[in-house]
Scaffold this motif. Structure first.
Motif, mmCIF file in Angstrom:
data_model
loop_
_atom_site.group_PDB
_atom_site.id
_atom_site.type_symbol
_atom_site.label_atom_id
_atom_site.label_comp_id
_atom_site.label_asym_id
_atom_site.label_seq_id
_atom_site.Cartn_x
_atom_site.Cartn_y
_atom_site.Cartn_z
ATOM 1 N N ALA A 98 58.436 42.083 62.986
ATOM 2 C CA ALA A 98 57.439 43.511 63.866
ATOM 3 C C ALA A 98 58.424 44.417 64.154
ATOM 4 C CB ALA A 98 57.379 42.607 65.364
ATOM 5 N N ALA A 99 59.449 44.256 63.568
ATOM 6 C CA ALA A 99 60.172 46.142 64.022
ATOM 7 C C ALA A 99 60.169 46.208 62.243
ATOM 8 C CB ALA A 99 61.342 45.829 64.072
ATOM 9 N N TYR A 100 60.675 45.804 61.147
ATOM 10 C CA TYR A 100 60.422 45.621 59.700
ATOM 11 C C TYR A 100 58.474 46.034 59.236
ATOM 12 C CZ TYR A 100 61.142 44.691 55.426
ATOM 13 O OH TYR A 100 60.523 45.123 53.326
ATOM 14 N N ILE A 101 57.721 45.702 60.073
ATOM 15 C CA ILE A 101 56.279 46.179 60.507
ATOM 16 C C ILE A 101 56.048 47.944 60.241
ATOM 17 C CG2 ILE A 101 53.987 45.594 60.400
ATOM 18 C CD1 ILE A 101 54.237 42.790 60.036
ATOM 19 N N GLU A 102 56.743 47.611 61.448
ATOM 20 C CA GLU A 102 56.941 48.930 61.911
ATOM 21 C C GLU A 102 58.075 49.870 61.933
ATOM 22 O OE1 GLU A 102 54.542 50.277 64.358
ATOM 23 O OE2 GLU A 102 53.509 48.451 64.996
ATOM 24 N N LYS A 103 58.739 49.593 60.542
ATOM 25 C CA LYS A 103 59.568 50.561 60.198
ATOM 26 C C LYS A 103 60.362 50.975 61.308
ATOM 27 C CE LYS A 103 56.465 51.748 56.089
ATOM 28 N NZ LYS A 103 56.032 51.026 56.231
ATOM 29 N N PHE A 104 60.762 50.027 61.862
ATOM 30 C CA PHE A 104 61.603 50.459 63.042
ATOM 31 C C PHE A 104 63.025 49.749 62.021
ATOM 32 C CE2 PHE A 104 58.733 50.131 67.269
ATOM 33 C CZ PHE A 104 58.698 51.463 67.000
ATOM 34 N N ASN A 105 64.577 51.025 62.785
ATOM 35 C CA ASN A 105 65.903 49.804 62.420
ATOM 36 C C ASN A 105 65.709 48.417 63.368
ATOM 37 O OD1 ASN A 105 67.387 51.975 60.335
ATOM 38 N ND2 ASN A 105 67.707 53.277 62.518
ATOM 39 N N LEU A 106 66.460 47.240 63.428
ATOM 40 C CA LEU A 106 66.844 46.151 63.469
ATOM 41 C C LEU A 106 67.465 46.928 64.509
ATOM 42 C CD1 LEU A 106 66.439 43.800 60.779
ATOM 43 C CD2 LEU A 106 64.512 44.734 62.346
ATOM 44 N N PRO A 107 67.580 45.368 65.781
ATOM 45 C CA PRO A 107 68.692 45.909 66.961
ATOM 46 C C PRO A 107 69.904 44.950 66.123
ATOM 47 C CG PRO A 107 67.245 44.178 67.254
ATOM 48 C CD PRO A 107 66.794 44.562 65.931
#
Length: 183
Positions: A98-107
């Motif tokens: 989900a983070a990858y799809i939203e282009k967020f950095n992973l924790p």
């Protein structure tokens, strides 16, 4: 012995692991719960009857809930620089996908799979499902409710760690450079 950690559980609305509709997180310091976070999440996606039959969450339950994009900063802050325990690959893969799809950095954290560890610690058990381990260890569980599952996972990890049964090769690191290998 690891006594500070974060336990996490996720439920999804369908077979797409990024369709997160509920998250539960429990923070432990010195083996004591110091923080709990729970949220229903609007996955902005369809709900399959199969998934609803597992966790009981419906589209109506999440229609006014925040999206993953809205809750992720809180999730990332809680997990940052922690050992994050989960039961099976599903939870960390869902969060990272989900983070990858939203282009967020992973924790920036290390992931520890209590299911994988339990197979080493209790090889005599017929299966290593969360509910089976909870029965075996007398841990309360309201199964497929994310906060309850996260607490149960935390209690399993606590038992493993306090008894120094933690398999050292069970920690993995997933970051933005290798997340596509896992999602």
């Amino acid at each position: 012995m690891i006594s500070d950690f974060v336990a996490l559980d996720i439920e999804t609305s369908n077979s797409d692991r990024s369709s997160i509709c509920e998250i539960g997180i429990v923070v432990y310091k010195d083996f004591k719960i110091v923080e709990e976070y729970h949220s229903l999440i609007n996955p902005l996606s369809v709900f399959l009857d199969r998934n609803i039959s597992v966790h009981g969450i419906t589209p109506e339950d999440v229609q006014d809930s925040p999206s993953f994009r809205e809750v992720y900063p809180k999730i990332e802050a809680i997990c940052k620089n922690s050992i994050v325990v989960h039961h099976g690959a599903f939870d960390w893969q869902s969060l990272c996908h989900a983070a990858y799809i939203e282009k967020f950095n992973l924790p920036t954290c290390k992931w520890f799979d209590t299911r994988k560890a339990s197979k080493i610690v209790w090889p005599e058990m017929y299966n290593h499902k969360l509910n089976s381990l909870c029965n075996y260890l007398n841990i309360d569980l309201d199964h497929h409710k994310a906060l309850s599952d996260a607490k149960a996972c935390g209690e399993i990890f606590k038992y493993i760690s306090k008894n120094e049964l933690t398999p050292s090769d069970n920690l993995i690191i997933v970051d933005n450079s290798n997340v596509s290998n896992y999602t």
